[in-house]
Design a protein around this motif. Structure first.
Motif, PDB file in Angstrom:
ATOM      1  N   GLU A 293       0.833  -1.197   0.000  1.00 52.84           N
ATOM      2  CA  GLU A 293       0.000   0.000   0.000  1.00 52.84           C
ATOM      3  C   GLU A 293       0.870   1.249   0.000  1.00 52.84           C
ATOM      4  OE1 GLU A 293      -4.189  -0.873   2.189  1.00 52.84           O
ATOM      5  OE2 GLU A 293      -2.541  -0.262   3.490  1.00 52.84           O
TER       6      GLU A 293
ATOM      7  N   ILE B 256      -3.922   9.289   3.693  1.00 56.52           N
ATOM      8  CA  ILE B 256      -4.460   8.508   2.575  1.00 56.52           C
ATOM      9  C   ILE B 256      -3.658   7.231   2.467  1.00 56.52           C
ATOM     10  CG2 ILE B 256      -3.025   9.566   0.782  1.00 56.52           C
ATOM     11  CD1 ILE B 256      -5.614   9.574  -0.962  1.00 56.52           C
ATOM     12  N   ARG B 257      -4.341   6.162   2.130  1.00 59.30           N
ATOM     13  CA  ARG B 257      -3.667   4.888   1.858  1.00 59.30           C
ATOM     14  C   ARG B 257      -4.426   4.186   0.739  1.00 59.30           C
ATOM     15  NH1 ARG B 257      -4.372   1.359   7.307  1.00 59.30           N
ATOM     16  NH2 ARG B 257      -3.851  -0.343   5.913  1.00 59.30           N
ATOM     17  N   VAL B 258      -3.657   3.662  -0.185  1.00 52.30           N
ATOM     18  CA  VAL B 258      -4.262   3.036  -1.359  1.00 52.30           C
ATOM     19  C   VAL B 258      -3.405   1.840  -1.773  1.00 52.30           C
ATOM     20  CG1 VAL B 258      -3.096   4.630  -2.961  1.00 52.30           C
ATOM     21  CG2 VAL B 258      -5.163   3.461  -3.685  1.00 52.30           C
TER      22      VAL B 258
ATOM     23  N   ASN C 191      -5.923   0.173  -9.307  1.00 53.24           N
ATOM     24  CA  ASN C 191      -6.050   1.509  -8.713  1.00 53.24           C
ATOM     25  C   ASN C 191      -5.288   2.582  -9.475  1.00 53.24           C
ATOM     26  OD1 ASN C 191      -7.789   1.021  -6.525  1.00 53.24           O
ATOM     27  ND2 ASN C 191      -6.111   0.121  -5.360  1.00 53.24           N
TER      28      ASN C 191
ATOM     29  N   LYS D  78      -6.751   6.107 -10.870  1.00 50.87           N
ATOM     30  CA  LYS D  78      -8.021   6.410 -10.211  1.00 50.87           C
ATOM     31  C   LYS D  78      -7.767   7.311  -9.009  1.00 50.87           C
ATOM     32  CE  LYS D  78     -10.280   2.088 -11.446  1.00 50.87           C
ATOM     33  NZ  LYS D  78     -10.809   0.821 -10.934  1.00 50.87           N
TER      34      LYS D  78
ATOM     35  N   GLN E 110      -7.965   8.979  -5.511  1.00 50.32           N
ATOM     36  CA  GLN E 110      -8.400   8.525  -4.191  1.00 50.32           C
ATOM     37  C   GLN E 110      -8.460   9.755  -3.286  1.00 50.32           C
ATOM     38  OE1 GLN E 110      -8.992   5.170  -3.691  1.00 50.32           O
ATOM     39  NE2 GLN E 110      -8.393   4.768  -5.797  1.00 50.32           N
ATOM     40  N   ALA E 111      -9.524   9.916  -2.529  1.00 45.16           N
ATOM     41  CA  ALA E 111      -9.698  11.085  -1.659  1.00 45.16           C
ATOM     42  C   ALA E 111      -8.935  10.924  -0.360  1.00 45.16           C
ATOM     43  CB  ALA E 111     -11.178  11.295  -1.358  1.00 45.16           C
TER      44      ALA E 111
ATOM     45  N   SER F 294      -6.906  14.797  -3.444  1.00 46.34           N
ATOM     46  CA  SER F 294      -6.880  13.504  -4.134  1.00 46.34           C
ATOM     47  C   SER F 294      -5.440  13.060  -4.371  1.00 46.34           C
ATOM     48  CB  SER F 294      -7.609  13.587  -5.480  1.00 46.34           C
ATOM     49  OG  SER F 294      -6.924  14.446  -6.360  1.00 46.34           O
TER      50      SER F 294
ATOM     51  N   THR G 196      -3.437  10.402  -6.984  1.00 46.54           N
ATOM     52  CA  THR G 196      -3.506   9.540  -8.160  1.00 46.54           C
ATOM     53  C   THR G 196      -2.100   9.016  -8.407  1.00 46.54           C
ATOM     54  OG1 THR G 196      -5.211  10.964  -9.106  1.00 46.54           O
ATOM     55  CG2 THR G 196      -4.141   9.419 -10.614  1.00 46.54           C
TER      56      THR G 196
END
Length: 158
Positions: free
Chosen positions: A114, A131-133, A139, A142, A144-145, A152, A154
């Motif tokens: 992540e 934030i973690r994605v 992903n 895309k 991510q908030a 955001s 990206t």
């Protein structure tokens, strides 16, 4: 503002297998909100599938005495003596964008890793793991908030 980064993550070294010889360029773009305060300190880093620290991608903010406010990153990376080698720059102003490019081993993508960003601004609330994605092909591209400072995030895979 582009911050090229040519670093290999410690996790990739620890998993030294012939399959890891290939890497991909990953570009992170974090658009900050107009939160009405001083420039934000940001720490972009990776964790593995078990949540363990895997490496620092970038730290925005030049005064180390404030890194304690990037609490998740600071706690997880404290044993990594090389965590800041070539991965620091200026803080990021409200409404601005931080753009970071890193080379990551192919084996890290779609493997449970992540991307995290911790954020803090002077006289404002700290935001650990703002934030973690998941670092996955699904992903990529895309937005991510974030929770407090980041509008955001990206990331693109090349």
């Amino acid at each position: 503002m582009s911050k090229p980064l040519l670093t290999t993550l410690a996790a990739a070294c620890a998993l030294a297998l012939p399959a890891l010889a290939h890497s991909r360029q990953v570009t992170l773009s974090a658009q900050l909100k107009n939160y009405g305060g001083n420039g934000a300190y940001l720490a972009a880093y990776l964790t593995d599938a078990k949540g363990a620290y895997a490496g620092t991608l970038w730290v925005a903010g030049g005064k180390a005495k404030y890194y304690k406010h990037l609490s998740d990153w600071n706690r997880l990376s404290s044993g990594d003596a090389k965590r800041l080698n070539g991965v620091t720059g200026a803080s990021v102003g409200a409404g601005r964008t931080l753009k970071v490019t890193a080379n990551l081993a192919d084996a890290l993508i779609d493997a449970g890793y992540e991307i995290h960003i911790d954020a803090a601004a002077e006289d404002m609330r700290d935001s650990p793991s703002e934030i973690r994605v998941p670092l996955s092909t699904g992903n990529a591209g895309k937005p991510q908030a974030g929770k407090q400072y980041i509008q955001s995030l990206t990331f693109q895979l090349q």
